[in-house]
Design a protein around this motif. Sequence first.
Motif, PDB file in Angstrom:
ATOM      1  N   VAL A 215       0.840  -1.207   0.000  1.00 35.17           N
ATOM      2  CA  VAL A 215       0.000   0.000   0.000  1.00 35.17           C
ATOM      3  C   VAL A 215       0.873   1.254   0.000  1.00 35.17           C
TER       4      VAL A 215
ATOM      5  N   ASN B  48      -0.928   4.226  -2.134  1.00 30.14           N
ATOM      6  CA  ASN B  48      -2.355   4.001  -2.383  1.00 30.14           C
ATOM      7  C   ASN B  48      -3.183   4.005  -1.104  1.00 30.14           C
TER       8      ASN B  48
ATOM      9  N   ILE C 217      -6.850   4.809  -1.700  1.00 28.50           N
ATOM     10  CA  ILE C 217      -7.650   3.698  -2.251  1.00 28.50           C
ATOM     11  C   ILE C 217      -8.101   2.779  -1.120  1.00 28.50           C
TER      12      ILE C 217
END
Length: 578
Positions: free
Chosen positions: A212, A217, A220
């Motif tokens: 991640v 991200n 997200i």
Amino acid sequence: MHSRFKKFISYYRPYLGLLSADLACAFIVSAITLILPLCTRYITKNVLEGNLTDGGNRIYMVGSLMLVLVLIHTVCNMFISYQGHMMGALMESDMRIELFDHYQKLSFRFYDEQKTGQLMTRITNDILSLTELYHHGPEDIVISILKFVGAFIILININVSLTILVFLFLPVMAVFGFYLNKKMNIALRTSKDRIGDINAQVEDTLSGIRVVKSFANEEIEKKKFAYQNKRFVESRRESYKFETYFYEGLYAFTQLITIAVIIFGGAAIIKASLDLADLLTYLLCIGNLTEPIQRLINFARLYQEGITGFDRFMDILEVESDVKDKTDACELDQAEGNLEFNNVSFKYKDNYNYVLKNINLDIKVGDYVALVGSSGVGKTTLCSLIPRFYEVNEGEIKLDGINIRDIQLKSLRKYIGIVEQDVYLFAGTIAENISYGKPGASLAEIMEAAKKANAHEFIMELPDGYDTDIGQRGVKLSGGQKQRLCIARVFLKNPPVLIFDEATSALDNESEKAVQDSLEKLIKNRTTLVIAHRLSTVRNAKKIIVLTDNGVEEQGTHEELLELNNVYAHLYNMQFNI
């Protein structure tokens, strides 16, 4: 449904003595609650209205009796509250252990289709709600029935018409409660599913937190979590809506009953068909009539929360592993390492295509065999069939001439060592992780295994040596260090059959050399299967087996396969740009 009910009741069996004591206390509490209004009625009707000469003494005597009853009532309630809750907690513990043990028995096929977060929810949140149900369920039912029946007898003796009026409310309450109870059950089941989804999302994100962050991200993942969180809130909205209608509606009914008694009881006093002392007793007993209803309301809440959790618990417990011991499965005293594959075929699901079809292999004791082929042809799957992580669909695999299905799983896996590319280390110390290969091993044995795996030197350079905590999944160690710990674990296990799923492919050159040296020590005099992606690592294999979508396409030594100038030669030339 009947079998689930029997299963639900079965958890009381070890605690029948404690349950009996709990219900006895519940009986005493109910009886005292009914007696106290009668004591009040005796004082108001027989003593005060009777103008007795020894009225004062009688009031003190009845008052003393009431104090003793309250003391007994308090002690019994304390027993119910503490010991009853402990009984529920112990039963919850038994269920959690049973479910965890069941998790251990289920095959890879089951875990391929499950989310870890959902499985965690079933063993934590779902079972947690059962403590209150197991504790309060029996006592709430006993207390409610005794109080209800007792209050009814007392009330019918005081005033029949008023009692009939009160009981006209009960069928309406029952229909109202039953309807909303059903709605609550659906909403609570959905809510438990949603919290499982949240746990699954959190587990997925935190397990991959390095990925991640490396891709930046976080937003997200936040959106994915927010979506699951919103679904949970919506499910709770439905749950709370029906809970509110249910509890507040039934509470309103109990209030209406009290108001009806006051109005019609007051009218009866005016008509001289009821006296004030009886109305006072009636109002006190109405509490004993409505309090069981409130207890049953509480029981309904506990039941809905508990039974939805129990259903989810049973959904998993009723899953049978497709890989399990036969009743007459044998235990191996020792194993040499001969492996035979006779017309073995395998697919992951009935509606899937075969991953392996008609595989025939004969691997002798001490053979070093490499499995090569393009991705997806079933190399890892083939190796997973040997320790029976999956069950073959057709054909048979034999270890030393015995069908592996006829060998106890624990006994079979005792003689197989596996080193995977995706290393898994447990949270804890280095010594604890190495000793996983032989529980109870001495420190000297652990150190000897580490030396053979070329791990001893780097371990001794760590702050606490073998007592160094390596963090979740060995996060504080490098890839090569983690791999060598896994190899040390297998050295300690000392199995005759080894399976390597390209244990060096993700390492740098220096780490690869250290790991490769330790692997070469490990494979001596053992039957070894290596899943090879780097063909340079298997040139010395006694036999190289080339797998394709058609099964075993070729087999032979490195030189023999190059001479054939077929699949292996093509893979080799492509990898080395020849």
